[in-house]
Design a protein around this motif. Structure first.
Motif, PDB file in Angstrom:
ATOM      1  N   UNK A 120       8.718  22.854  16.986  1.00  0.00           N
ATOM      2  CA  UNK A 120       8.048  23.267  18.226  1.00  0.00           C
ATOM      3  C   UNK A 120       6.630  22.733  18.320  1.00  0.00           C
ATOM      4  N   UNK A 121       6.049  22.354  17.185  1.00  0.00           N
ATOM      5  CA  UNK A 121       4.672  21.862  17.183  1.00  0.00           C
ATOM      6  C   UNK A 121       4.577  20.366  17.448  1.00  0.00           C
ATOM      7  N   UNK A 122       5.728  19.718  17.666  1.00  0.00           N
ATOM      8  CA  UNK A 122       5.722  18.296  17.942  1.00  0.00           C
ATOM      9  C   UNK A 122       5.751  17.428  16.697  1.00  0.00           C
ATOM     10  N   UNK A 123       6.004  18.047  15.559  1.00  0.00           N
ATOM     11  CA  UNK A 123       6.088  17.302  14.309  1.00  0.00           C
ATOM     12  C   UNK A 123       7.517  17.167  13.826  1.00  0.00           C
ATOM     13  N   UNK A 124       7.650  16.661  12.601  1.00  0.00           N
ATOM     14  CA  UNK A 124       8.973  16.466  12.000  1.00  0.00           C
ATOM     15  C   UNK A 124       9.037  17.220  10.676  1.00  0.00           C
ATOM     16  N   UNK A 125      10.120  17.964  10.490  1.00  0.00           N
ATOM     17  CA  UNK A 125      10.289  18.749   9.266  1.00  0.00           C
ATOM     18  C   UNK A 125      11.654  18.440   8.678  1.00  0.00           C
ATOM     19  N   UNK A 126      11.801  18.700   7.389  1.00  0.00           N
ATOM     20  CA  UNK A 126      13.061  18.459   6.713  1.00  0.00           C
ATOM     21  C   UNK A 126      14.147  19.366   7.260  1.00  0.00           C
ATOM     22  N   UNK A 127      15.331  18.803   7.484  1.00  0.00           N
ATOM     23  CA  UNK A 127      16.459  19.598   7.955  1.00  0.00           C
ATOM     24  C   UNK A 127      16.821  20.633   6.902  1.00  0.00           C
TER      25      UNK A 127
ATOM     26  N   UNK B  51      15.371   8.732  16.065  1.00  0.00           N
ATOM     27  CA  UNK B  51      16.727   8.313  16.434  1.00  0.00           C
ATOM     28  C   UNK B  51      17.408   9.408  17.236  1.00  0.00           C
ATOM     29  N   UNK B  52      18.623   9.117  17.695  1.00  0.00           N
ATOM     30  CA  UNK B  52      19.431  10.097  18.443  1.00  0.00           C
ATOM     31  C   UNK B  52      18.671  10.686  19.621  1.00  0.00           C
ATOM     32  N   UNK B  53      17.933   9.812  20.345  1.00  0.00           N
ATOM     33  CA  UNK B  53      17.178  10.234  21.533  1.00  0.00           C
ATOM     34  C   UNK B  53      16.219  11.378  21.221  1.00  0.00           C
ATOM     35  N   UNK B  54      15.604  11.291  20.024  1.00  0.00           N
ATOM     36  CA  UNK B  54      14.591  12.271  19.658  1.00  0.00           C
ATOM     37  C   UNK B  54      15.101  13.496  18.941  1.00  0.00           C
ATOM     38  N   UNK B  55      16.399  13.559  18.668  1.00  0.00           N
ATOM     39  CA  UNK B  55      16.958  14.747  18.015  1.00  0.00           C
ATOM     40  C   UNK B  55      16.784  14.721  16.503  1.00  0.00           C
ATOM     41  N   UNK B  56      16.533  13.549  15.942  1.00  0.00           N
ATOM     42  CA  UNK B  56      16.337  13.450  14.500  1.00  0.00           C
ATOM     43  C   UNK B  56      15.512  12.215  14.186  1.00  0.00           C
TER      44      UNK B  56
END
Length: 236
Positions: A227-234, A51-56
């Motif tokens: 930076x690795x192209x993955x998703x991590x918990x905020x 969502x948010x154009x890839x920001x989250x």
């Protein structure tokens, strides 16, 4: 343990996996799925929605697309968590909350539940309705109704208000407002998934102490890209 799963879209929400099958903090971050952990340790893979154009991104649960096994497991787990509130009747929010409300009522040993609705029948009382908007359908303005014929089932009873997911809090707040119009203050609020903590201010603004009534099977975080192209918990 596996770090992720390349699941087909139709495969999500269909199976409960053994505890620790999937890494909760994989190296490089999550890719396509987030493993939610149930109270007994089993894991449920949820698709990651950008969502948010890839920001989250958020982990998603669409309960009426889930297998009966998953719905039953979530209903049973939630029943164990809400028994202490001794609800007399389960009231479900449309649309996806109805699936959980029905399963939860059965798990609690109830013979029925009360479904709220957004489709107005000609015998409904407009004065007992409130505006409703869902975070998954933000452009659709609806109204939430209670069937007048259901009022004897909830008046003077210990009501448990149920939705599938609590995210922004808009749907559950609408449910609380409708119950207030009916002269009812729910003893508890239940959901399968508590999605981040964004819902807390909205509930507290509507009813002081409402967040203390909320019971969920599991919680999922807001995800941020790394930076690795993955998703991590905020970070908290």
């Amino acid at each position: 343990m596996q770090s992720d799963l390349e699941a087909r879209p139709q495969d999500f929400w269909q199976e409960l996996h053994a505890p620790d099958r999937f890494e909760t903090e994989p190296v490089g971050g999550h890719r396509t799925a987030y493993p939610a952990t149930l109270p007994d340790g089993r894991q449920l893979l949820l698709p990651i929605r950008v969502r948010d154009e890839g920001r989250s991104a958020l982990a998603s649960l669409i309960l009426n697309q889930a297998s009966f096994e998953v719905v039953d497991a979530l209903s049973q787990a939630l029943a164990e968590k809400v028994r202490a509130h001794a609800p007399d009747v389960v009231v479900g929010l449309p649309t996806l909350g109805l699936t959980l409300a029905a399963g939860l009522a059965r798990a609690l040993g109830h013979s029925r539940y009360v479904p709220l609705g957004t489709s107005r029948k000609f015998w409904y009382d407009e004065s007992r309705s409130v505006p409703m908007r869902s975070v998954t359908s933000p452009d659709q303005q609806k109204r939430l109704y209670v069937d007048p014929r259901m009022m004897p089932l909830i008046e003077g009873r210990r009501v448990l208000l149920v939705d599938d997911v609590i995210s922004s809090g808009t749907s559950i707040v609408a449910g609380l407002r409708l119950m207030k119009l009916c002269g009812i203050k729910p003893v508890a609020i239940a959901a399968a998934m508590l999605q981040t903590d964004r819902w807390k201010p909205a509930l507290e603004e509507e009813e002081t102490g409402a967040t203390d009534k909320v019971v969920g099977v599991f919680k999922t975080p807001l995800l941020r890209p790394n930076a690795a192209g993955g998703w991590v918990e905020e970070a908290a």
